[in-house]
Design a protein around this motif. Structure first.
Motif, PDB file in Angstrom:
ATOM      1  N   VAL A 199      39.437  44.992  46.069  1.00 24.61           N
ATOM      2  CA  VAL A 199      40.624  44.936  45.197  1.00 24.61           C
ATOM      3  C   VAL A 199      41.864  44.565  46.012  1.00 24.61           C
ATOM      4  CG1 VAL A 199      42.137  46.278  43.685  1.00 24.61           C
ATOM      5  CG2 VAL A 199      39.671  46.536  43.504  1.00 24.61           C
ATOM      6  N   LEU A 200      41.984  45.100  47.234  1.00 23.80           N
ATOM      7  CA  LEU A 200      43.146  44.781  48.069  1.00 23.80           C
ATOM      8  C   LEU A 200      43.145  43.308  48.478  1.00 23.80           C
ATOM      9  CD1 LEU A 200      43.374  47.936  50.383  1.00 23.80           C
ATOM     10  CD2 LEU A 200      44.973  47.287  48.598  1.00 23.80           C
ATOM     11  N   LEU A 201      41.962  42.746  48.755  1.00 21.39           N
ATOM     12  CA  LEU A 201      41.877  41.348  49.180  1.00 21.39           C
ATOM     13  C   LEU A 201      41.982  40.379  48.006  1.00 21.39           C
ATOM     14  CD1 LEU A 201      39.043  41.525  51.886  1.00 21.39           C
ATOM     15  CD2 LEU A 201      41.492  41.300  52.272  1.00 21.39           C
ATOM     16  N   ASP A 202      41.446  40.794  46.846  1.00 22.44           N
ATOM     17  CA  ASP A 202      41.468  39.936  45.648  1.00 22.44           C
ATOM     18  C   ASP A 202      41.855  40.824  44.457  1.00 22.44           C
ATOM     19  OD1 ASP A 202      41.174  37.898  43.893  1.00 22.44           O
ATOM     20  OD2 ASP A 202      38.990  37.733  44.022  1.00 22.44           O
ATOM     21  N   PRO A 203      43.155  41.026  44.237  1.00 23.82           N
ATOM     22  CA  PRO A 203      43.606  42.064  43.285  1.00 23.82           C
ATOM     23  C   PRO A 203      43.464  41.681  41.806  1.00 23.82           C
ATOM     24  CG  PRO A 203      45.505  40.993  44.259  1.00 23.82           C
ATOM     25  CD  PRO A 203      44.295  40.350  44.873  1.00 23.82           C
ATOM     26  N   PHE A 204      42.212  41.492  41.376  1.00 27.54           N
ATOM     27  CA  PHE A 204      41.937  41.220  39.969  1.00 27.54           C
ATOM     28  C   PHE A 204      40.779  42.084  39.501  1.00 27.54           C
ATOM     29  CE2 PHE A 204      44.164  37.423  41.310  1.00 27.54           C
ATOM     30  CZ  PHE A 204      45.007  37.168  40.225  1.00 27.54           C
ATOM     31  N   LEU A 205      40.882  42.557  38.249  1.00 26.43           N
ATOM     32  CA  LEU A 205      39.868  43.471  37.710  1.00 26.43           C
ATOM     33  C   LEU A 205      39.222  42.905  36.455  1.00 26.43           C
ATOM     34  CD1 LEU A 205      41.177  47.129  37.766  1.00 26.43           C
ATOM     35  CD2 LEU A 205      39.447  46.096  39.195  1.00 26.43           C
ATOM     36  N   LEU A 206      37.987  43.336  36.237  1.00 24.37           N
ATOM     37  CA  LEU A 206      37.265  42.981  35.015  1.00 24.37           C
ATOM     38  C   LEU A 206      36.739  44.261  34.378  1.00 24.37           C
ATOM     39  CD1 LEU A 206      35.176  40.086  36.554  1.00 24.37           C
ATOM     40  CD2 LEU A 206      36.871  39.783  34.759  1.00 24.37           C
ATOM     41  N   PRO A 207      36.622  44.322  33.048  1.00 23.27           N
ATOM     42  CA  PRO A 207      36.046  45.517  32.421  1.00 23.27           C
ATOM     43  C   PRO A 207      34.556  45.636  32.755  1.00 23.27           C
ATOM     44  CG  PRO A 207      36.437  43.801  30.781  1.00 23.27           C
ATOM     45  CD  PRO A 207      37.043  43.318  32.059  1.00 23.27           C
ATOM     46  N   GLY A 208      34.058  46.870  32.911  1.00 25.44           N
ATOM     47  CA  GLY A 208      32.646  47.100  33.251  1.00 25.44           C
ATOM     48  C   GLY A 208      31.810  47.322  31.998  1.00 25.44           C
ATOM     49  N   GLY A 209      30.682  48.016  32.188  1.00 28.36           N
ATOM     50  CA  GLY A 209      29.841  48.397  31.049  1.00 28.36           C
ATOM     51  C   GLY A 209      29.253  47.248  30.259  1.00 28.36           C
ATOM     52  N   GLY A 210      29.058  46.080  30.908  1.00 27.11           N
ATOM     53  CA  GLY A 210      28.465  44.931  30.212  1.00 27.11           C
ATOM     54  C   GLY A 210      29.441  44.148  29.358  1.00 27.11           C
ATOM     55  N   ALA A 211      30.714  44.537  29.340  1.00 30.01           N
ATOM     56  CA  ALA A 211      31.709  43.837  28.510  1.00 30.01           C
ATOM     57  C   ALA A 211      31.912  42.393  28.984  1.00 30.01           C
ATOM     58  CB  ALA A 211      33.036  44.594  28.544  1.00 30.01           C
ATOM     59  N   VAL A 212      31.993  42.221  30.312  1.00 31.41           N
ATOM     60  CA  VAL A 212      32.215  40.881  30.873  1.00 31.41           C
ATOM     61  C   VAL A 212      31.043  39.971  30.547  1.00 31.41           C
ATOM     62  CG1 VAL A 212      32.531  39.587  33.008  1.00 31.41           C
ATOM     63  CG2 VAL A 212      33.590  41.796  32.758  1.00 31.41           C
ATOM     64  N   GLU A 213      29.822  40.512  30.685  1.00 31.35           N
ATOM     65  CA  GLU A 213      28.626  39.711  30.425  1.00 31.35           C
ATOM     66  C   GLU A 213      28.605  39.202  28.978  1.00 31.35           C
ATOM     67  OE1 GLU A 213      27.924  41.436  34.194  1.00 31.35           O
ATOM     68  OE2 GLU A 213      28.544  42.427  32.353  1.00 31.35           O
ATOM     69  N   MET A 214      28.963  40.087  28.048  1.00 29.68           N
ATOM     70  CA  MET A 214      28.982  39.676  26.634  1.00 29.68           C
ATOM     71  C   MET A 214      30.067  38.633  26.380  1.00 29.68           C
ATOM     72  SD  MET A 214      26.478  41.076  25.169  1.00 29.68           S
ATOM     73  CE  MET A 214      26.816  40.618  23.485  1.00 29.68           C
ATOM     74  N   ALA A 215      31.237  38.815  26.997  1.00 29.44           N
ATOM     75  CA  ALA A 215      32.349  37.869  26.808  1.00 29.44           C
ATOM     76  C   ALA A 215      32.001  36.498  27.393  1.00 29.44           C
ATOM     77  CB  ALA A 215      33.607  38.424  27.470  1.00 29.44           C
ATOM     78  N   VAL A 216      31.429  36.492  28.611  1.00 22.97           N
ATOM     79  CA  VAL A 216      31.055  35.227  29.250  1.00 22.97           C
ATOM     80  C   VAL A 216      29.907  34.567  28.484  1.00 22.97           C
ATOM     81  CG1 VAL A 216      30.095  34.196  31.357  1.00 22.97           C
ATOM     82  CG2 VAL A 216      31.871  35.935  31.545  1.00 22.97           C
ATOM     83  N   SER A 217      28.939  35.375  28.019  1.00 25.11           N
ATOM     84  CA  SER A 217      27.800  34.860  27.248  1.00 25.11           C
ATOM     85  C   SER A 217      28.288  34.131  25.991  1.00 25.11           C
ATOM     86  CB  SER A 217      26.862  36.012  26.874  1.00 25.11           C
ATOM     87  OG  SER A 217      25.836  35.572  26.039  1.00 25.11           O
ATOM     88  N   LYS A 218      29.225  34.756  25.292  1.00 28.87           N
ATOM     89  CA  LYS A 218      29.777  34.169  24.051  1.00 28.87           C
ATOM     90  C   LYS A 218      30.455  32.828  24.347  1.00 28.87           C
ATOM     91  CE  LYS A 218      33.433  35.188  20.668  1.00 28.87           C
ATOM     92  NZ  LYS A 218      34.608  34.625  21.327  1.00 28.87           N
TER      93      LYS A 218
END
Length: 553
Positions: free
Chosen positions: A413-432
């Motif tokens: 996080v300190l080197l690349d300060p960006f976050l994504l939601p966990g719990g499979g949310a990202v996978e569903m969003a990217v899949s769509k």
């Protein structure tokens, strides 16, 4: 006859590549206006060769088997595993190790995802689609996935301690350390912040070298802490040397304080008794000279990576200097970063600027049966030691693994300060998004491209399965949720198996981890899809003593 077989425009020769007790490998080179190379394998009786679709099916089967075994390890309701033999399965385990070294997290996800990527490719191979077409579609999908991740991610204020602790907590709440999550999060954040170094506009956080974890059995886990300095498992060389010094002047050496020995075996012939006395005198004079070089700078404390002779100890003790010998190079480097001293290779080259004055306290404590040296209360340490206490070595080993994960998350996080939601949310969003993008593609490549989108759904599906919830019902609800505007952060609650807003639950992942997971999973799937020939064998029981060579394996 030879001329008919090999006309002037053609020549041919064989070259032996390797010989073992079971296998001879020849390389055949043929020139017929063009160059062609191929290898001929003369297989021993214990060897077998498989090629074509059978190999690809076998590799996909092995990858799916590993992914199925590892699948129950994902999420807070995890199980433990495993040992493998198949070469494709070993490749799958290897990517987990790569993922761990690169970003320190996502090791389970990467295996499950790679297994699913191969699983969805199987139908295309059965339909006689060429592997290179599938590979091309996978690479195209990977590029789009990485762009989508950046688009979905949210920036993080790394100076907000509460937010950083929340991020680290989401990484260890599924681990064995979750009972002591508050303490572990604070330890991880303190340690990473300590070793953070910014030079010439470039940020460097080397946890492996400068945030050392020392495991000392005894006490309770709550006794664990981050030392603003260094702790090493050493005692003073002479019993009369000081064991506690405030604001010590420290010198670090990587040369020995002993009489120089010859690089190779050295013989000296002595004809007179006086010569022997002179040799002993020269040794004493040399030791005295190097000790005077040190004493000249008036240090309180010396660390050296090599030995210290009894005579040198005597001179140093008389000058009221404490000495510690045979320190590891990595420990010496950490002491250097903590107190500001420079490591010297020769005593005659020592200067005032080489002396470290950044440490506030040197002391030696006995913990259990062993003595430990502490150099603490440093003014601006760029190295630290994490002291872990616990009931047994097994507990400490587990705590250390979890803590390393937490520190890696903080570092990412300190080197690349960006976050994504966990719990499979990202996978569903990217899949769509991938499914929508696939509609714009033409030709046969669109089907493997769309299959990548289906493969991503394995992460939320696995989380639901591990909770014992209804997979079809919950996954369908999640798909429906993601069709709504502003619902990209909805995922699966790993404890209950129900839908939840991940940002509200505080479950998130660094962008670096997710991006690396996708890269590694897709690249591994591509690697295994490219393999269509396997030569394997085994040793006979009697051959182990008969000197079976490498080719027998």
């Amino acid at each position: 006859m030879a001329n008919k077989l090999f006309p002037e425009s053609c020549f041919s020769f064989w070259r032996v590549i390797s010989i073992s007790s079971h296998t001879i490998l020849f390389s055949h080179f043929e020139h017929r206006s063009k160059e062609h190379f191929f290898n001929l394998y003369l297989l021993g009786q214990n060897m077998k060769r498989e090629s074509g679709r059978k190999v690809q099916k076998g590799n996909i089967g092995a990858a799916k088997a590993i992914a199925d075994v590892i699948r129950t390890c994902l999420g807070p309701r995890a199980m433990m595993k495993i040992q493998v033999q198949h070469p494709a399965a070993k490749s799958m385990i290897e990517i987990s190790r790569t993922q761990d070294e690169e970003v320190g997290d996502g090791t389970t996800s990467v295996i499950i995802l790679a297994g699913e990527m191969l699983s969805v490719a199987e139908q295309f191979l059965e339909q006689q689609m060429h592997p290179t077409v599938i590979i091309s579609a996978y690479r195209h999908a990977l590029d789009d996935m990485l762009d989508m991740l950046k688009d979905i991610s949210t920036p993080v204020d790394v100076n907000d301690k509460a937010q950083m602790l929340k991020i680290i907590n989401s990484a260890i709440c599924t681990k064995a350390l979750s009972h002591w999550s508050t303490m572990a999060c604070n330890i991880a954040l303190d340690a990473v912040r300590t070793v953070e170094l910014e030079e010439h506009g470039r940020k460097e956080i080397n946890i492996k070298l400068y945030a050392k974890v020392e495991k000392v059995p005894g006490g309770i886990i709550e006794d664990s802490c981050v030392l603003k300095g260094v702790m090493i498992n050493k005692d003073v060389t002479h019993p009369r040397m000081r064991r506690m010094i405030k604001n010590p002047r420290i010198i670090l050496l990587d040369c020995s304080l002993e009489y120089k020995k010859g690089e190779s075996q050295t013989d000296i012939e002595i004809t007179r008794e006086e010569d022997f006395s002179r040799i002993l005198q020269m040794e004493e004079e040399y030791i005295q000279t190097i000790c005077e070089d040190i004493i000249r700078l008036k240090p309180d404390l010396i660390f050296t990576e090599k030995g210290i002779s009894d005579l040198a100890q005597h001179y140093l003790m008389k000058a009221n200097i404490t000495a510690i010998r045979r320190v590891r190079k990595t420990d010496n480097n950490r002491i250097s970063r903590a107190c500001g001293a420079r490591i010297a290779s020769r005593t005659e080259e020592l200067r005032e600027e080489d002396v470290g004055t950044g440490a506030g306290l040197f002391e030696i404590k006995k913990i259990g049966d062993e003595y430990f040296t502490f150099v603490t209360e440093c003014k601006d340490p760029k190295a630290c030691t994490i002291l872990l206490r616990g009931a047994s070595k097994e507990i400490l080993a587990e705590v250390e693994r979890n803590l390393q994960d937490a520190m890696q998350v903080c570092r990412n996080v300190l080197l690349d300060p960006f976050l994504l939601p966990g719990g499979g949310a990202v996978e569903m969003a990217v899949s769509k998004r991938l499914i929508e993008r696939s509609k714009t593609l033409t030709g046969v490549e669109q089907w493997p491209y769309r299959a990548v989108a289906q493969a991503l759904e394995v992460i939320p599906r696995t989380l639901i399965q591990n909770c014992g919830a209804s997979t079809i019902r919950v996954l369908t609800s999640l798909r429906a949720k993601h069709t709504l505007e502003g619902c990209e952060s909805w995922g699966v609650n790993g404890e209950t198996g129900t839908l939840a807003e991940m940002n509200e639950l505080g479950i998130c992942e660094p962008l670096a981890v997710k991006a690396q997971t996708y890269k590694t999973a897709v690249e591994t799937a591509i690697l295994l899809l490219r393999i269509d020939d396997i030569v394997s064998g085994h040793k006979k029981k009697g051959d182990e003593h008969a000197g079976g060579g490498q080719g027998a394996e």
